[in-house]
Design an enzyme around this catalytic site. Structure first.
Site, PDB file in Angstrom:
ATOM      1  N   ARG A 168      11.976  -5.964   4.271  1.00  0.00           N
ATOM      2  CA  ARG A 168      11.472  -4.313   4.076  1.00  0.00           C
ATOM      3  C   ARG A 168      12.583  -3.439   5.067  1.00  0.00           C
ATOM      4  O   ARG A 168      12.978  -4.057   6.457  1.00  0.00           O
ATOM      5  CB  ARG A 168      10.217  -4.135   4.713  1.00  0.00           C
ATOM      6  CG  ARG A 168      10.037  -2.558   4.810  1.00  0.00           C
ATOM      7  CD  ARG A 168       8.193  -2.228   5.193  1.00  0.00           C
ATOM      8  NE  ARG A 168       7.714  -2.795   6.078  1.00  0.00           N
ATOM      9  CZ  ARG A 168       6.516  -3.205   6.208  1.00  0.00           C
ATOM     10  NH1 ARG A 168       5.703  -2.214   5.536  1.00  0.00           N
ATOM     11  NH2 ARG A 168       5.715  -3.670   7.045  1.00  0.00           N
TER      12      ARG A 168
ATOM     13  N   LYS B 164       0.918  -1.234   0.151  1.00  0.00           N
ATOM     14  CA  LYS B 164       0.003  -0.083  -0.186  1.00  0.00           C
ATOM     15  C   LYS B 164       0.827   1.213  -0.018  1.00  0.00           C
ATOM     16  O   LYS B 164       0.640   2.265  -0.682  1.00  0.00           O
ATOM     17  CB  LYS B 164      -0.936   0.047   1.266  1.00  0.00           C
ATOM     18  CG  LYS B 164      -1.769  -1.117   1.239  1.00  0.00           C
ATOM     19  CD  LYS B 164      -2.674  -1.015   2.469  1.00  0.00           C
ATOM     20  CE  LYS B 164      -1.877  -1.296   3.890  1.00  0.00           C
ATOM     21  NZ  LYS B 164      -1.271  -2.450   4.316  1.00  0.00           N
TER      22      LYS B 164
ATOM     23  N   ARG C 274      -0.022  -9.209  13.251  1.00  0.00           N
ATOM     24  CA  ARG C 274      -0.727  -8.231  12.173  1.00  0.00           C
ATOM     25  C   ARG C 274      -1.613  -8.835  11.112  1.00  0.00           C
ATOM     26  O   ARG C 274      -2.592  -8.319  10.684  1.00  0.00           O
ATOM     27  CB  ARG C 274       0.205  -7.527  11.742  1.00  0.00           C
ATOM     28  CG  ARG C 274       0.956  -6.360  12.695  1.00  0.00           C
ATOM     29  CD  ARG C 274       2.250  -5.688  12.260  1.00  0.00           C
ATOM     30  NE  ARG C 274       2.407  -5.117  11.025  1.00  0.00           N
ATOM     31  CZ  ARG C 274       3.545  -5.262  10.218  1.00  0.00           C
ATOM     32  NH1 ARG C 274       4.502  -5.627  10.965  1.00  0.00           N
ATOM     33  NH2 ARG C 274       3.308  -4.737   9.002  1.00  0.00           N
TER      34      ARG C 274
ATOM     35  N   ARG D 267      -9.525   0.979   9.499  1.00  0.00           N
ATOM     36  CA  ARG D 267      -8.955  -0.387   9.741  1.00  0.00           C
ATOM     37  C   ARG D 267      -9.858  -1.450  10.209  1.00  0.00           C
ATOM     38  O   ARG D 267      -9.610  -2.744  10.477  1.00  0.00           O
ATOM     39  CB  ARG D 267      -7.777  -0.053  10.671  1.00  0.00           C
ATOM     40  CG  ARG D 267      -6.665  -1.370  10.909  1.00  0.00           C
ATOM     41  CD  ARG D 267      -5.689  -1.115   9.636  1.00  0.00           C
ATOM     42  NE  ARG D 267      -4.548  -1.779   9.927  1.00  0.00           N
ATOM     43  CZ  ARG D 267      -3.168  -1.089   9.651  1.00  0.00           C
ATOM     44  NH1 ARG D 267      -3.111  -0.037   9.144  1.00  0.00           N
ATOM     45  NH2 ARG D 267      -1.979  -1.470  10.150  1.00  0.00           N
TER      46      ARG D 267
ATOM     47  N   ARG E 121      11.668  -2.243  10.504  1.00  0.00           N
ATOM     48  CA  ARG E 121      10.794  -1.722  11.455  1.00  0.00           C
ATOM     49  C   ARG E 121      10.539  -2.850  12.724  1.00  0.00           C
ATOM     50  O   ARG E 121      10.671  -3.678  12.695  1.00  0.00           O
ATOM     51  CB  ARG E 121       9.351  -1.425  10.663  1.00  0.00           C
ATOM     52  CG  ARG E 121       8.895  -0.272  10.210  1.00  0.00           C
ATOM     53  CD  ARG E 121       7.667  -0.041   9.507  1.00  0.00           C
ATOM     54  NE  ARG E 121       6.461  -0.946  10.072  1.00  0.00           N
ATOM     55  CZ  ARG E 121       5.222  -0.914   9.490  1.00  0.00           C
ATOM     56  NH1 ARG E 121       5.450  -0.313   8.080  1.00  0.00           N
ATOM     57  NH2 ARG E 121       4.619  -1.542   9.934  1.00  0.00           N
TER      58      ARG E 121
END
Ligand code: AP5
Length: 214
Positions: free
Chosen positions: A130, A14, A174, A91, A163
């Site tokens: 990431r 996203k 998550r 969300r 992160r």
């Protein structure tokens, strides 16, 4: 003002797609609820202090915290030509109803809802690799979108980090939260949802998203 909602699992791309689209079109503005919260945590604001523990655990922060941030941001936008790409908000269904209330107050509406579809195995690989720049927010991937110099941000020279919530245990939480609380938004928005294949080069995915925007 137009509102585009970007839905998709953690790591579906996203933020990356939104970044690609905003670079090509000055009217588009990317708003990531995760970035807003991470910034509040970094600055040590009362909202950031409350959000920190939820984020580390991969749980949603209380709706009121993030809803207030989004309401303030939308309320502060003066340029009626702005197209907001909302990444990470709403969300859950309660947040979607709150967003409708916020938009009513500023006479705006949701113009498009996009769902990025990416298989779970790819999600895991994307999140594992990431890296992001804490100074300017630019995002990378060690294999798919590597910086020119390993560990260093191309845009600002900052040192890239992983992160805090990208560890395997938190990622699993998550993904569970996404399935239980966020995916039901696909039913909530019904026929307004445009499903987009999130596999392929970033430019290809961004072009597919652009094509379905109203
Ligand atoms: P948030 O920051 O929103 O995280 P998320 O939804 O888990 O999404 P991500 O940022 O992980 O993924 P993304 O889809 O943006 O993927 P990306 O583009 O980076 O939320 C974090 C936390 O904040 C939540 O857990 C919660 O605690 C809290 N929070 C946030 N919003 C909230 C809300 N509304 N209510 C309550 N709590 C909230 O891509 C991933 C990787 O893949 C990158 O390395 C990228 O380079 C790579 N990649 C992307 N696209 C491609 C491609 N096409 N090909 C190859 N690699 C690609």
């Amino acid at each position: 003002m137009k509102i585009v909602i970007l839905l998709g699992a953690p790591g579906s791309g996203k933020g990356t797609v939104a970044g690609q689209l905003t670079t090509a079109d000055a009217a588009l503005r990317h708003v990531s609820s995760g970035d807003l919260l991470r910034d509040a945590v970094r600055r040590g604001t009362p909202a950031g202090k409350e959000a920190d523990g939820y984020m580390k655990a991969g749980k949603l922060v209380p709706d009121t915290i993030i809803a207030q941030m989004i309401a303030d941001l939308i309320g502060g936008i003066q340029d009626s030509n702005t197209v907001l790409l909302l990444d990470g908000f709403p969300r859950n269904v309660a947040q979607a109803e709150t967003l409708d209330g916020i938009l009513k107050k500023v006479n705006s509406e949701i113009s498009s809802v996009v769902l990025l579809e990416v298989p779970d195995a790819v999600i895991v690989e994307r999140i594992a690799g990431r890296r992001s720049c804490p100074k300017c927010g630019a995002g990378y991937h060690v294999k798919f979108l590597p910086p020119k110099q390993e560990g260093i941000c191309d845009a600002c020279g900052g040192e890239l980090v992983t992160r805090k919530d990208d560890n395997p245990e938190t990622v699993q939480n998550r993904l569970d939260v996404y399935r239980e609380q966020t995916f039901p938004l696909v039913e909530f928005y019904g026929s307004r949802v445009k499903k987009v294949d999130g596999l392929g080069q970033v430019e290809e995915v961004a072009a597919r998203v652009k094509k379905v925007l109203d």
